[in-house]
Design a protein around this motif. Structure first.
Motif, PDB file in Angstrom:
ATOM      1  N   GLU A  24     -38.590  -3.286 -13.717  1.00  0.00           N
ATOM      2  CA  GLU A  24     -38.246  -4.115 -14.879  1.00  0.00           C
ATOM      3  C   GLU A  24     -36.859  -4.697 -14.695  1.00  0.00           C
TER       4      GLU A  24
ATOM      5  N   THR B  37     -38.005   1.221 -14.722  1.00  0.00           N
ATOM      6  CA  THR B  37     -39.417   1.074 -14.367  1.00  0.00           C
ATOM      7  C   THR B  37     -40.251   1.682 -15.486  1.00  0.00           C
ATOM      8  N   ASN B  38     -41.543   1.532 -15.401  1.00  0.00           N
ATOM      9  CA  ASN B  38     -42.388   2.246 -16.355  1.00  0.00           C
ATOM     10  C   ASN B  38     -43.674   2.685 -15.688  1.00  0.00           C
TER      11      ASN B  38
ATOM     12  N   THR C  30     -33.794   9.309 -18.047  1.00  0.00           N
ATOM     13  CA  THR C  30     -34.579   9.317 -19.278  1.00  0.00           C
ATOM     14  C   THR C  30     -34.970  10.733 -19.688  1.00  0.00           C
TER      15      THR C  30
ATOM     16  N   MET D 124     -44.456   4.900 -19.956  1.00  0.00           N
ATOM     17  CA  MET D 124     -43.174   5.089 -20.611  1.00  0.00           C
ATOM     18  C   MET D 124     -42.047   4.532 -19.736  1.00  0.00           C
ATOM     19  N   ARG D 125     -41.003   4.017 -20.419  1.00  0.00           N
ATOM     20  CA  ARG D 125     -39.882   3.417 -19.712  1.00  0.00           C
ATOM     21  C   ARG D 125     -38.968   4.498 -19.145  1.00  0.00           C
ATOM     22  N   HIS D 126     -38.606   4.373 -17.877  1.00  0.00           N
ATOM     23  CA  HIS D 126     -37.692   5.337 -17.244  1.00  0.00           C
ATOM     24  C   HIS D 126     -36.526   4.608 -16.596  1.00  0.00           C
TER      25      HIS D 126
END
Lengths: 571, 163
Positions: free
Chosen positions: B31, B50-51, B77, B1-3
């Motif tokens: 990212e 980041t993810n 997030t 998951m994207r954070h």
């Protein structure tokens, strides 16, 4: 900060020396060179700090590690720029992996030359960044004293580790008024020592509910000087205790609650106990892969309490049920207090049945070896050393089979006696770290258990030992092979012994003599005890004992890579 | 998951490389990354996208907190937050496309900040997916060059990342 209107301005080099004196530094391990000559000149003019001249910078760092690991003081190192710094990197990385408090000072080219590919220039901050707790480049002489103070504070607090201070040569020539700060505050760094009371209560409830408990402790007990608290805690409960390689001596090996070392070459009873436990109490240990074996198969039935000063160590490899962030000494003290205050006691029947099971595993006698052999068994050498030193010597080791035998056959009852390279596994650690131990404990018996491979990686330090009259006892378990490599090649590469046999070994007896020490060659089991006895009696000489040991001997028991803790190979 | 992780850190030389070095050494993914000094010049604020799994993100935040230069951080997030990214985009603007591009810029609330007889530069701010949508709408034939700031983010309401 470091300048006041009072006092005469002094040079950065003098500030360096006076800061170390203010910090209480007694021993400084190092090697001079161009970028640190001002500092060496300042050191020459004082006699409060003894500088120990090693023969290679890596050895300076390992010596400082031995010094720190055997005491409650940080190790301090001074090397020059460029190759001085890069040679020190292996030692710094070693200290980082084993959380050893060190302050390493590196010289740097003068500020105007930084970035110009100057002679003996290297980006020390960049090279050491991934293997230090923190590092500093001092760009202004007015920051020097405060930076040194911070470096010692960061290295020795929280989870300890190495801190590098890189000092350009011109900064050591610049002048300012010296004032050593009395206190230090780093707003971004406040290690949490005290465990959360709620978590401690929850942990005690779980601990008391255990039917098959296991206490698993690591180097944190040694680093935080918490052996006494751990011993009280374990005895209060009557639970079995196992130590990691780094944690040996944190609990007395001769205590009936001790089941010895765990992990890849740990005892059968320790690893089986871990696998079958229902409550695991991990204290100051980090669930390293050499301890857990296959992580998927690790402690499948256990609820886990984990006490550690470093939050990042918690739930990194293994998800835990009750994390407690805090210093192990402080948390153990609190755990003991809560345990004493409650009327609840462990389930005596369950515990008795558990001990019965553990004793059955113990009866496998996993550390037995052939005592009738005609060649010298390495285990026998270590066991004899243990017997003749009353189990109370300082023992350093290098890395490989001999390291495991030292850990298995020299049971330690006291902390800070066993000094080895656990995390990084650095061959060449044994001899220089023993020098550091001997400086910290001039009257103690300090032994190095090594092999013919490892000892050659820093053998030049025999010269340092002569210069400073260090009466180390070196036991070289010489089987002609890089033994651990050979063992893996036997087990996993169908006996293709690629590059693990060393031809053309030196005559170690003559070599020791060439360095001005006593050399001994021991070839028969019957001569082992006499030789060690004779060596130990030579209180003022370094003795190099070259034992020709069984070249085919392997370290047992063993958890092969990828296997679970209940899947040990026994002898 | 994207954070999105926002980090307050000492504004020291080398602080950025401690963060980027940590990510490469431990195999974490970055990212996007933006960094600038805050209203207190001794402190920089970094916004890092980041993810990873929950366990990886937990390790990332712990390892970041362990860096001596990191003062404080917040995983935005976890709660509601505002996210904005800035883009400058150079677009081919000739013939019939000239009017069409201008109209698109208006629809996306972009501003034309540079005009030549063959191109526009359009400035656009919004959530990253809005910027993506604008690029997609124009298509590869018209887009000559893009530069994006990477996301900036701030928590809604009372939650603050401050010293």
């Amino acid at each position: 900060m470091s300048s006041t209107p009072h006092g005469e301005p002094i040079t950065g080099a003098e500030i360096f020396v006076r800061s170390l004196q203010a910090q209480g530094v007694k021993h400084l391990f190092g090697y001079p060179g161009g970028a640190v000559l001002h500092i060496y000149d300042a050191l020459y003019k004082q006699d409060q700090i003894e500088h120990i001249l090693v023969r290679h910078e890596q050895a300076a760092v390992h010596a400082a590690e031995g010094y720190a690991k055997s005491t409650d003081m940080p190790g301090v190192v001074l090397v020059t720029s460029g190759p001085g710094a890069t040679n020190a990197v292996t030692g710094i990385a070693d200290a980082y992996m084993d959380s050893v408090p060190l302050v390493v000072f590196t010289g740097q080219v003068p500020l105007p030359l930084i970035g110009n590919d100057a002679f003996q220039e290297v980006d020390t901050i960049g090279i050491t960044r991934p293997c230090v707790k923190h590092n500093f480049l001092v760009k202004d002489v007015r920051d020097l004293a405060a930076t040194i103070k911070k470096a010692f504070y960061i290295a020795t607090s929280g989870r300890p580790g190495p801190v590098v201070v890189d000092i350009p040569k011109d900064v050591t020539a610049h002048r300012c008024v010296f004032e050593y700060p009395e206190t230090v505050e780093v707003r971004s760094y406040n290690p949490n020592v005290k465990g959360h009371p709620g978590q401690i209560k929850r942990a005690v409830d779980l601990i008391l509910s255990a039917k098959r408990p296991m206490i698993y402790t690591g180097g944190g007990i040694i680093l935080d000087h918490a052996a006494a608290e751990l011993t009280e805690f374990a005895r209060l409960l009557g639970y079995p205790v196992t130590n990691t390689l780094m944690g040996l001596g944190g609990f007395p090996a001769s205590d009936k609650l001790s089941v010895g070392m765990l992990g890849m070459h740990g005892t059968y009873e320790a690893n089986m106990g871990m696998h079958h436990s229902d409550v695991l109490i991990a204290i100051g240990a980090r669930f390293d892969d050499r301890v857990t074996g296959n992580i998927e198969k690790f402690c499948p039935h256990a609820k886990i309490v984990h006490v550690d000063i470093d939050p990042a160590s918690i739930s990194k490899n293994v998800k835990v049920d009750i994390p407690i962030v805090g210093g192990v000494k402080s948390v153990l003290t609190d755990l003991i207090e809560v345990l004493k205050a409650t009327s609840e006691r462990p389930d005596a029947d369950a515990l008795a049945a558990w001990w019965e099971q553990i004793d059955e595993w113990r009866s496998a006698d996993c550390l037995r070896f052939d005592r009738a052999a005609e060649v010298i068994k390495p285990q026998f050498v270590v066991e004899t050393l243990w017997k003749l030193t009353g189990g109370d010597a300082f023992v350093t080791s290098d890395v490989g089979q001999h390291q495991m035998w030292a850990a298995q056959y020299y049971p330690f009852d006291k902390p800070n006696r066993w000094i080895n390279s656990g995390g990084l596994g650095t061959m060449g650690f044994g001899l220089p770290s023993a020098m550091g131990v001997q400086f910290a404990h001039p009257d103690a018996t300090v032994c190095t258990i090594t092999g013919e491979g490892s000892i050659q990686m820093n053998i030049q330090e025999l010269s340092t030992c002569l210069q400073y009259h260090l009466p180390l006892k070196i036991l070289n378990l010489n089987n002609g092979y890089l033994g651990m490599v050979r063992q893996w090649q036997e087990f996993f590469y169908q006996g293709r012994y690629a590059m693990s046999y060393m031809e053309s070994l030196p005559d170690f007896v003559k070599l020791a003599e060439a360095y001005g020490h006593v050399g001994m060659q021991i070839e028969k089991p019957g001569d082992v005890e006499g030789a060690i006895r004779e060596a130990l009696a030579m209180k003022d000489r370094l003795v190099f004992m070259n034992f020709l040991t069984d070249p085919t001997e392997n370290v047992y028991p063993m958890i092969p890579a990828g296997a679970g803790q209940n899947e040990m190979i026994l002898i | 998951m994207r954070h999105i992780i926002s980090i307050l850190m000492e504004n020291e030389s080398g602080a950025l490389s401690r963060v980027s070095g940590l990510f490469s050494a431990r195999g974490y993914n970055i990212e996007a990354l933006t960094v600038a000094p805050t209203e207190d010049p001794s402190v920089s604020r970094m916004t890092l996208v980041t993810n990873g799994t929950e366990q990886i993100i937990e390790q990332i935040t712990k390892q970041l907190n362990k860096l001596i230069d990191v003062i404080k951080l917040l995983d935005l997030t976890q709660d509601s937050h505002i996210e904005r990214e800035h883009m400058l985009i150079k677009v081919r603007a000739t013939g019939s496309a000239r009017e069409e591009v201008k109209r698109m810029a208006d629809i996306f609330r972009g501003t034309v900040v540079d005009v030549t007889d063959a191109s526009y530069i359009i400035e656009l701010t919004g959530a990253p997916d809005k910027l993506d949508a604008f690029i997609d709408t124009l298509g590869p034939k018209l887009v000559l060059e893009t530069v994006r700031s990477g996301p900036l983010a701030i928590a809604r309401g009372g939650r603050r990342l401050a010293i």
